[in-house]
Design a protein around this motif. Structure first.
Motif, short mmCIF file in Angstrom:
data_model
loop_
_atom_site.label_atom_id
_atom_site.label_comp_id
_atom_site.label_asym_id
_atom_site.label_seq_id
_atom_site.Cartn_x
_atom_site.Cartn_y
_atom_site.Cartn_z
N VAL A 197 0.86 -1.19 0.00
CA VAL A 197 0.00 0.00 0.00
C VAL A 197 0.89 1.23 0.00
O VAL A 197 1.60 1.51 0.97
CB VAL A 197 -0.96 -0.01 1.20
CG1 VAL A 197 -1.81 1.25 1.21
CG2 VAL A 197 -1.86 -1.25 1.14
N LYS A 218 0.10 4.53 -0.74
CA LYS A 218 -0.50 5.86 -0.59
C LYS A 218 0.43 6.81 0.14
O LYS A 218 1.08 6.41 1.11
CB LYS A 218 -1.83 5.74 0.16
CG LYS A 218 -1.69 5.22 1.58
CD LYS A 218 -3.03 4.86 2.18
CE LYS A 218 -2.86 4.45 3.64
NZ LYS A 218 -4.02 3.70 4.13
N ASN A 238 -5.38 4.47 -2.13
CA ASN A 238 -6.70 4.70 -1.55
C ASN A 238 -7.35 6.01 -1.95
O ASN A 238 -8.41 6.35 -1.43
CB ASN A 238 -6.64 4.58 -0.02
CG ASN A 238 -6.00 5.79 0.62
OD1 ASN A 238 -5.22 6.49 -0.03
ND2 ASN A 238 -6.33 6.04 1.87
N VAL A 259 -7.97 0.39 -2.64
CA VAL A 259 -8.36 -0.18 -1.34
C VAL A 259 -9.11 0.81 -0.46
O VAL A 259 -9.58 0.44 0.61
CB VAL A 259 -7.13 -0.74 -0.58
CG1 VAL A 259 -6.40 -1.79 -1.42
CG2 VAL A 259 -6.17 0.36 -0.16
N MET A 313 -13.43 -8.20 1.38
CA MET A 313 -12.36 -7.41 2.02
C MET A 313 -12.88 -6.87 3.34
O MET A 313 -14.07 -6.62 3.48
CB MET A 313 -11.97 -6.26 1.09
CG MET A 313 -10.93 -5.29 1.65
SD MET A 313 -11.62 -3.93 2.64
CE MET A 313 -10.44 -2.64 2.29
N ILE A 328 -11.46 -4.44 7.05
CA ILE A 328 -10.47 -3.80 7.92
C ILE A 328 -10.83 -4.20 9.34
O ILE A 328 -12.00 -4.12 9.72
CB ILE A 328 -10.54 -2.27 7.76
CG1 ILE A 328 -10.25 -1.88 6.30
CG2 ILE A 328 -9.57 -1.58 8.71
CD1 ILE A 328 -10.49 -0.40 6.00
N MET A 384 -3.29 -5.81 7.73
CA MET A 384 -2.43 -4.68 7.40
C MET A 384 -1.12 -4.88 8.18
O MET A 384 -0.86 -5.97 8.67
CB MET A 384 -3.13 -3.37 7.77
CG MET A 384 -4.62 -3.42 7.45
SD MET A 384 -5.53 -1.88 7.26
CE MET A 384 -4.91 -0.81 8.48
N SER A 385 -0.30 -3.85 8.28
CA SER A 385 1.01 -4.01 8.92
C SER A 385 0.90 -4.63 10.31
O SER A 385 1.70 -5.48 10.69
CB SER A 385 1.72 -2.67 9.03
OG SER A 385 2.07 -2.20 7.75
N ARG A 410 -2.71 -6.33 2.88
CA ARG A 410 -2.46 -4.97 2.40
C ARG A 410 -1.52 -4.27 3.38
O ARG A 410 -1.93 -3.88 4.47
CB ARG A 410 -3.79 -4.20 2.31
CG ARG A 410 -4.91 -4.95 1.59
CD ARG A 410 -6.19 -4.14 1.61
NE ARG A 410 -6.55 -3.74 2.96
CZ ARG A 410 -7.38 -4.41 3.76
NH1 ARG A 410 -7.97 -5.52 3.36
NH2 ARG A 410 -7.63 -3.97 4.98
N VAL A 411 -0.26 -4.13 2.98
CA VAL A 411 0.76 -3.67 3.92
C VAL A 411 1.41 -2.38 3.44
O VAL A 411 1.97 -2.33 2.34
CB VAL A 411 1.83 -4.77 4.13
CG1 VAL A 411 2.91 -4.28 5.08
CG2 VAL A 411 1.19 -6.05 4.65
N GLY A 412 1.32 -1.34 4.26
CA GLY A 412 1.93 -0.06 3.93
C GLY A 412 3.13 0.24 4.82
O GLY A 412 4.29 0.12 4.40
N THR A 413 2.83 0.62 6.06
CA THR A 413 3.85 1.09 6.99
C THR A 413 5.04 0.13 7.13
O THR A 413 6.19 0.57 7.15
CB THR A 413 3.21 1.32 8.37
OG1 THR A 413 2.04 2.13 8.18
CG2 THR A 413 4.16 2.02 9.32
N ARG A 472 3.70 7.10 7.33
CA ARG A 472 3.21 8.14 6.41
C ARG A 472 3.25 9.48 7.11
O ARG A 472 3.04 9.57 8.31
CB ARG A 472 1.78 7.82 5.97
CG ARG A 472 1.70 6.60 5.07
CD ARG A 472 0.27 6.29 4.68
NE ARG A 472 -0.48 5.71 5.77
CZ ARG A 472 -0.52 4.43 6.07
NH1 ARG A 472 0.19 3.56 5.38
NH2 ARG A 472 -1.23 3.98 7.08
C1 LIG Z 1 -3.47 2.42 4.43
C2 LIG Z 1 -4.22 1.14 4.29
C3 LIG Z 1 -3.59 -0.10 4.51
C4 LIG Z 1 -2.14 -0.23 4.96
O1 LIG Z 1 -2.05 0.10 6.33
P1 LIG Z 1 -0.67 -0.05 7.12
O2 LIG Z 1 -1.10 -0.06 8.54
O3 LIG Z 1 0.16 1.12 6.78
O4 LIG Z 1 -0.06 -1.33 6.71
C5 LIG Z 1 -4.33 -1.25 4.31
N1 LIG Z 1 -5.62 -1.20 3.93
C6 LIG Z 1 -6.26 -0.04 3.71
C7 LIG Z 1 -7.69 -0.05 3.29
C8 LIG Z 1 -5.58 1.17 3.89
O5 LIG Z 1 -6.23 2.33 3.67
#
Ligand SMILES: *Cc1c(COP(=O)(O)O)cnc(C)c1O
Length: 235
Positions: free
Chosen positions: A41, A43, A64, A86, A168, A170, A205-206, A221-224, A230
């Protein structure tokens, strides 16, 4: 955006850590890591980071916000990556998203379906759409109620240009994620009885992808954990 010469090494190290975490979670759950797709992810992070991720073998990228995603997609159209939308999807952005996204994870209400369908068919594309399921009662994070997921899935499956991919969710804030992901797996199993091809479970997620993998997630879905924190001023 800053592009430090060490950015590639930094991302490579984070990626190795996340891949290690996926492998370990799969071992514990008796699952094959090949059955878990890592979506990076990206963003708020620059297109340059996506180039690095692609060079490191990441084939799936998540965004996103339409405006940001559209710009990055235009700049990186030549890269061999799949684009996942996402984020919460505003009605007036649905057509736009359908022009470049390969997957939309956030279909949480009926009125998005004809708009995504129109955007996809007009561009001659097929879009894989996931029904986003709310796992708590808290409003604002998006998601259909679990009891509405089936009807929404039917609408997606019947829409030209859309392919029903699965579900999907969260994890609810401030609650243990495992029971919530368990509820998502139940919704997914119910849906698969009438739509055997809808095999995707996008969860984790992370902070909770290990629990999501235990509960059967096929896409995390992994960002951080890959790119760092961010900038809160940006998002
Ligand atoms: C930002 C986001 C993520 C990633 O989140 P992290 O905690 O940074 O891994 C995953 N899913 C969605 C829908 C997001 O908006």
């Amino acid at each position: 955006m800053t592009e430090s010469p060490n950015r590639r090494q930094e991302i490579a190290a984070h990626l190795a850590g996340v891949r290690g975490g996926i492998a370990q979670a799969c071992r514990r759950a008796g699952r094959d890591p090949a059955d878990v797709t890592l979506i990076a992810v990206t963003k708020t992070f620059p297109a340059a980071d996506i180039r690095i991720l692609a060079a490191l073998g990441v084939a799936d990228v998540g965004e996103n916000r339409d405006q940001e995603a559209r710009a990055k997609h235009a700049e990186l159209a030549a890269l061999p990556i799949r684009w996942h939308f996402v984020g919460q999807l505003q009605t007036n952005k649905a057509r736009s998203v359908a022009r470049y996204a390969d997957f939309v994870h956030s279909v949480d209400r009926q009125d998005l379906v004809p708009l995504l369908s129109a955007g996809a068919t007009r561009s001659g594309r097929t879009l894989t759409a996931l029904v986003q399921v709310a796992l708590d009662e808290a409003p604002g994070r998006g998601g259909a109620r679990p009891q509405d997921a089936e009807a929404l899935a039917e609408a997606v499956a019947a829409a030209p240009g859309l392919q029903l991919g699965g579900v999907m969710a969260i994890a609810p804030r401030g609650l243990p994620p495992a029971p919530a992901f368990g509820r998502l797996a139940e919704v997914a199993a119910r849906l698969q009885r009438s739509h055997p091809g809808a095999r995707i479970i996008s969860a984790g997620m992370s902070s909770d992808f290990v629990e999501a993998i235990s509960a059967g997630a096929t896409h995390i879905r992994v960002g951080t954990a890959l790119l760092g924190h961010r900038d809160p001023a940006v998002r």
